[in-house]
Design an enzyme around this catalytic site. Structure first.
Site, PDB file in Angstrom:
ATOM      1  CE  LYS A  88     -36.351  66.217  93.012  1.00 31.52           C
ATOM      2  NZ  LYS A  88     -35.177  66.549  93.852  1.00 31.52           N
ATOM      3  CG  PHE A  94     -34.342  70.008  98.128  1.00 31.02           C
ATOM      4  CD1 PHE A  94     -33.659  68.809  98.095  1.00 31.02           C
ATOM      5  CD2 PHE A  94     -34.883  70.436  99.338  1.00 31.02           C
ATOM      6  CE1 PHE A  94     -33.506  68.032  99.234  1.00 31.02           C
ATOM      7  CE2 PHE A  94     -34.740  69.675 100.489  1.00 31.02           C
ATOM      8  CZ  PHE A  94     -34.046  68.477 100.437  1.00 31.02           C
ATOM      9  CG  ASP A 116     -32.826  63.168  92.835  1.00 31.43           C
ATOM     10  OD1 ASP A 116     -33.016  63.733  91.759  1.00 31.43           O
ATOM     11  OD2 ASP A 116     -32.066  63.635  93.700  1.00 31.43           O
ATOM     12  NE  ARG A 174     -37.339  62.416 107.937  1.00 33.77           N
ATOM     13  CZ  ARG A 174     -36.642  61.988 106.881  1.00 33.77           C
ATOM     14  NH1 ARG A 174     -37.249  61.768 105.747  1.00 33.77           N
ATOM     15  NH2 ARG A 174     -35.346  61.799 106.971  1.00 33.77           N
ATOM     16  CG  ASP A 214     -34.884  64.682 105.251  1.00 35.17           C
ATOM     17  OD1 ASP A 214     -34.971  63.936 104.250  1.00 35.17           O
ATOM     18  OD2 ASP A 214     -33.808  64.949 105.794  1.00 35.17           O
TER      19      ASP A 214
HETATM   20  P1  IMP Z   1     -31.805  58.764  94.414  1.00 37.08           P
HETATM   21  O1  IMP Z   1     -31.053  57.582  94.961  1.00 37.08           O
HETATM   22  O2  IMP Z   1     -30.895  59.793  93.812  1.00 37.08           O
HETATM   23  O3  IMP Z   1     -32.951  58.399  93.496  1.00 37.08           O
HETATM   24  O4  IMP Z   1     -32.393  59.542  95.640  1.00 37.08           O
HETATM   25  C1  IMP Z   1     -33.389  59.064  96.411  1.00 37.08           C
HETATM   26  C2  IMP Z   1     -33.357  59.657  97.809  1.00 37.08           C
HETATM   27  O5  IMP Z   1     -32.777  60.976  97.847  1.00 37.08           O
HETATM   28  C3  IMP Z   1     -34.755  59.804  98.300  1.00 37.08           C
HETATM   29  O6  IMP Z   1     -35.226  58.625  98.908  1.00 37.08           O
HETATM   30  C4  IMP Z   1     -34.649  60.990  99.235  1.00 37.08           C
HETATM   31  O7  IMP Z   1     -34.295  60.542 100.514  1.00 37.08           O
HETATM   32  C5  IMP Z   1     -33.531  61.836  98.672  1.00 37.08           C
HETATM   33  N1  IMP Z   1     -34.056  62.967  97.861  1.00 37.08           N
HETATM   34  C6  IMP Z   1     -33.942  63.126  96.523  1.00 37.08           C
HETATM   35  N2  IMP Z   1     -34.515  64.269  96.107  1.00 37.08           N
HETATM   36  C7  IMP Z   1     -35.023  64.847  97.230  1.00 37.08           C
HETATM   37  C8  IMP Z   1     -35.773  66.071  97.457  1.00 37.08           C
HETATM   38  O8  IMP Z   1     -36.098  66.863  96.544  1.00 37.08           O
HETATM   39  N3  IMP Z   1     -36.132  66.315  98.756  1.00 37.08           N
HETATM   40  C9  IMP Z   1     -35.820  65.480  99.776  1.00 37.08           C
HETATM   41  N4  IMP Z   1     -35.132  64.335  99.596  1.00 37.08           N
HETATM   42  C10 IMP Z   1     -34.733  64.021  98.336  1.00 37.08           C
END
Ligand code: IMP
Length: 178
Positions: free
Chosen positions: A134, A155, A106, A168, A162
């Protein structure tokens, strides 16, 4: 369009189980080809990647190992507030090609934290493989080697991902509608 309710939210089917599995086979094939002859250690990032890691790893034909790590958040006392601690590092990764398996990238903060740690521990090469990406939310420069699907900035749940701990076990991936 198939819809599901997870807790108080409604989601609609976005990627079917067949689409997910088809893409995973293609990713596995590419990894098998690219990393031929290397000493490879896959690192699944818990909790979200457990199904993806299992389905991908089944199709890896390299002589490879797999292990799992978890990033646990707790409120630290530093001014930055939240601190993320890595749990489950037991392997010696010196001289190995490490493939990080993520469910979703993300903002990229999780990835950045993990890459920092791998660099310190002297992996020979580090590859990143994520089922979902994303691009609109991504704020980092780290290149991602293997991407299952690029998705819009909304999301999603299912197939390991989850909403507040639930969803999940869904076989498809669903997008939030309300
Ligand atoms: P980042 O550190 O912002 O890249 O986020 C990564 C983590 O955020 C992932 O491993 C997920 O656990 C959670 N996450 C980010 N987007 C989503 C989503 O759309 N659905 C569920 N979990 C998400």
């Amino acid at each position: 369009m198939k819809e599901v309710k997870v807790l108080d939210r409604q989601f609609s089917e976005y990627l079917t189980s067949d689409e997910i599995q088809g893409r995973i086979s293609a990713l596995a094939e590419k990894i098998n080809e690219d990393l031929k002859g290397q000493d490879v250690l896959f690192f699944g990032i818990l909790n979200g990647s457990f199904l993806f890691a299992a389905d991908l790893f089944r199709q890896i034909t390299l002589e490879a190992q797999i292990s799992f790590i978890k990033l646990a958040s707790y409120d630290g006392t530093s001014s930055t507030g939240k601190i993320k601690e890595l749990i489950g590092w037991n392997e010696d990764i010196t001289g190995k090609t490490v493939v990080v398996l993520e469910d979703i990238v993300d903002t990229g903060s999780t990835l950045e934290r993990i890459i920092g740690e791998l660099t310190l521990r002297k992996a020979t090469a580090v590859k990143i493989c994520t089922l979902l990406f994303k691009p609109e939310a991504y704020t980092k420069e780290i290149p991602i080697d293997y991407i299952g699907f690029e998705i819009p900035n909304s999301f999603v749940v299912g197939y390991g991902l989850d909403y507040d701990g639930y969803g999940r076990n869904l076989n498809s991936i669903y997008k939030l509608i309300k």
